[in-house]
Motif scaffolding. Structure first.
Motif, PDB file in Angstrom:
ATOM      1  N   ILE A  89       0.824  -1.144   0.018  1.00 57.95           N
ATOM      2  CA  ILE A  89      -0.123   0.085  -0.025  1.00 57.95           C
ATOM      3  C   ILE A  89       0.786   1.191  -0.008  1.00 57.95           C
ATOM      4  N   SER A  90       0.519   2.358  -0.370  1.00 50.42           N
ATOM      5  CA  SER A  90       0.987   3.540  -0.691  1.00 50.42           C
ATOM      6  C   SER A  90       1.285   4.238   0.721  1.00 50.42           C
ATOM      7  N   PHE A  91       2.224   4.954   0.769  1.00 54.17           N
ATOM      8  CA  PHE A  91       2.465   5.685   1.849  1.00 54.17           C
ATOM      9  C   PHE A  91       1.351   6.794   2.333  1.00 54.17           C
ATOM     10  N   LEU A  92       1.056   7.353   0.990  1.00 51.46           N
ATOM     11  CA  LEU A  92       0.099   8.410   1.295  1.00 51.46           C
ATOM     12  C   LEU A  92      -1.188   8.247   0.360  1.00 51.46           C
ATOM     13  N   LYS A  93      -1.180   7.745  -0.883  1.00 46.03           N
ATOM     14  CA  LYS A  93      -2.472   7.564  -1.538  1.00 46.03           C
ATOM     15  C   LYS A  93      -3.347   6.240  -1.637  1.00 46.03           C
ATOM     16  N   GLY A  95      -5.416   2.874  -3.020  1.00 47.88           N
ATOM     17  CA  GLY A  95      -4.819   1.844  -3.858  1.00 47.88           C
ATOM     18  C   GLY A  95      -3.860   0.885  -3.222  1.00 47.88           C
ATOM     19  N   MET A  96      -3.972  -0.416  -3.602  1.00 46.14           N
ATOM     20  CA  MET A  96      -3.210  -1.610  -3.016  1.00 46.14           C
ATOM     21  C   MET A  96      -2.836  -2.449  -4.041  1.00 46.14           C
ATOM     22  N   ASP A  97      -1.336  -2.494  -4.362  1.00 47.03           N
ATOM     23  CA  ASP A  97      -1.029  -3.656  -5.228  1.00 47.03           C
ATOM     24  C   ASP A  97      -1.282  -5.114  -4.414  1.00 47.03           C
ATOM     25  N   VAL A  98      -1.479  -6.082  -5.165  1.00 52.83           N
ATOM     26  CA  VAL A  98      -1.692  -7.379  -4.544  1.00 52.83           C
ATOM     27  C   VAL A  98      -1.080  -8.276  -5.526  1.00 52.83           C
ATOM     28  N   PHE A  99       0.030  -9.309  -5.239  1.00 53.92           N
ATOM     29  CA  PHE A  99       0.732 -10.288  -5.759  1.00 53.92           C
ATOM     30  C   PHE A  99       0.367 -11.550  -5.191  1.00 53.92           C
ATOM     31  N   THR A 107      -2.273  -7.674  -9.351  1.00 54.49           N
ATOM     32  CA  THR A 107      -3.597  -7.003  -9.941  1.00 54.49           C
ATOM     33  C   THR A 107      -3.515  -5.602  -8.980  1.00 54.49           C
ATOM     34  N   MET A 108      -4.235  -4.575  -9.290  1.00 54.02           N
ATOM     35  CA  MET A 108      -4.277  -3.472  -8.404  1.00 54.02           C
ATOM     36  C   MET A 108      -5.703  -3.260  -7.714  1.00 54.02           C
ATOM     37  N   ASP A 109      -5.870  -3.072  -6.760  1.00 57.30           N
ATOM     38  CA  ASP A 109      -7.089  -2.871  -6.190  1.00 57.30           C
ATOM     39  C   ASP A 109      -7.279  -1.292  -5.933  1.00 57.30           C
ATOM     40  N   ILE A 110      -7.731  -0.598  -6.924  1.00 60.90           N
ATOM     41  CA  ILE A 110      -7.771   0.805  -7.042  1.00 60.90           C
ATOM     42  C   ILE A 110      -8.972   1.301  -5.911  1.00 60.90           C
ATOM     43  N   THR A 153     -10.932  -3.292  -0.602  1.00 62.87           N
ATOM     44  CA  THR A 153     -10.511  -3.084   0.640  1.00 62.87           C
ATOM     45  C   THR A 153     -10.569  -1.652   0.971  1.00 62.87           C
ATOM     46  N   SER A 154     -10.899  -1.331   2.440  1.00 66.33           N
ATOM     47  CA  SER A 154     -10.924  -0.006   3.029  1.00 66.33           C
ATOM     48  C   SER A 154     -10.153  -0.169   4.358  1.00 66.33           C
TER      49      SER A 154
END
Length: 314
Positions: A89-93, A95-99, A107-110, A153-154
């Protein structure tokens, strides 16, 4: 007694990562993932663990990145394991990258959202089956799943008792999950440690265990700070140090939390190149016959060199 067994004396990384790196490592079954971050990219390397074969990789070919994550210029991504997935997950933004570790798909959980106006996350940690994020103002957020769309995800505010850390900020130096119900963070400014109890939703100040049984509310010695992602095994916290590793015994007595002074576990191959700022470790398991604790240690050096070692501690 402590033994140190080098598994890969030298294993070069390609020239893409930054010149100086502090690797992060995660272990999933028989796979070791080494994460090197710099600028706005993270390079993830995959290393297959063969416990019955100790490979000598002095002349092995360079490891190739398994994934490359494009993050923020403002700060690092935070990685954690969740089931058979490695998440970033980003430091600030948002979205979450999932491998997916089983299929190697990415995949990218935008839709992975955080509440509006939340401070940047300085840490993400798995505690038991839950995943928590922390801000520098010690606000705790828990990863939750949204009803719509299913599976996204939230991050939900985990309302906590702040009475012991009122108006406090931390400059994180290290952190560790303590069992399935708490975690500890180390503050480099005040040289102190704080424990968060998940079930009670409460912060506790960790008190240095002083000689002669006096529990004085004084700062930890600066060399006692936890560094990076640490390991908690059998009542001891293991962290990187310039001497090799350091082990701290954690004690719970009379509703207080105490941390004993360090037991240093020096490396037999110690050199000036091994510095705690560029070291990381993770728990590998226990040796069956002796019960020795097995730890993986990774060192990132200049010339983009990563070294792997197994540390056996009794």
């Amino acid at each position: 007694m402590t033994y140190f067994l080098p598994l890969a004396c030298r294993h070069y990384l390609p020239p893409s990562p930054p010149k100086y790196v502090k690797p992060h490592i995660h272990i999933d079954k028989d796979l070791l993932f080494i994460i090197c971050q710099g600028c706005s990219q993270s390079f993830i390397y995959r290393y297959e663990i063969k416990m019955d074969e100790i490979p000598m990789l002095e002349r092995a070919p360079p490891l190739k990145p398994h994934y490359i994550v494009h993050g923020d210029d403002d700060g690092p991504s935070h990685f954690f394991l969740s089931s058979s997935k490695l998440c970033a997950i980003s430091f600030l933004k948002d979205g979450m990258d999932v491998f997916n570790l089983d299929t190697t798909s990415h995949t990218m959980d935008i839709l992975a959202r955080r509440p509006v106006s939340v401070d940047p996350f300085v840490m993400v940690i798995r505690v038991g089956r839950a995943t928590f994020a922390l801000t520098e103002t010690l606000q705790v957020y828990r990863k939750a799943y949204r009803v719509s769309p299913p599976g996204s995800t939230s991050w939900v505010r985990y309302h906590t008792n702040q009475s012991n850390v009122l108006d406090r900020k931390v400059k994180l130096s290290g952190y560790v999950a303590v069992g399935d119900d708490s975690f500890i963070v180390s503050d480099s400014v005040t040289c102190s440690c704080l424990l968060f109890e998940v079930g009670a939703k409460q912060w506790h100040v960790v008190i240095p265990w002083t000689q002669w049984g006096e529990y004085l509310p004084r700062p930890m010695p600066r060399h006692s700070l936890l560094k990076g992602a640490c390991v908690f095994v059998d009542g001891f916290i293991y962290t990187c140090s310039n001497c090799g590793l350091a082990a701290y015994e954690l004690l719970f007595e009379n509703d207080h939390v105490y941390l004993k002074g360090p037991i240093f576990l020096p490396f037999s191959w110690l050199s000036k190149q091994w510095e705690s700022e560029r070291m990381s470790l993770d728990y590998a398991g226990k040796e069956v016959d002796s019960g020795a604790i097995l730890l993986w240690v990774v060192q990132g050096e200049s010339l983009s060199l990563s070294q792997l070692c197994m540390v056996i501690s009794l």
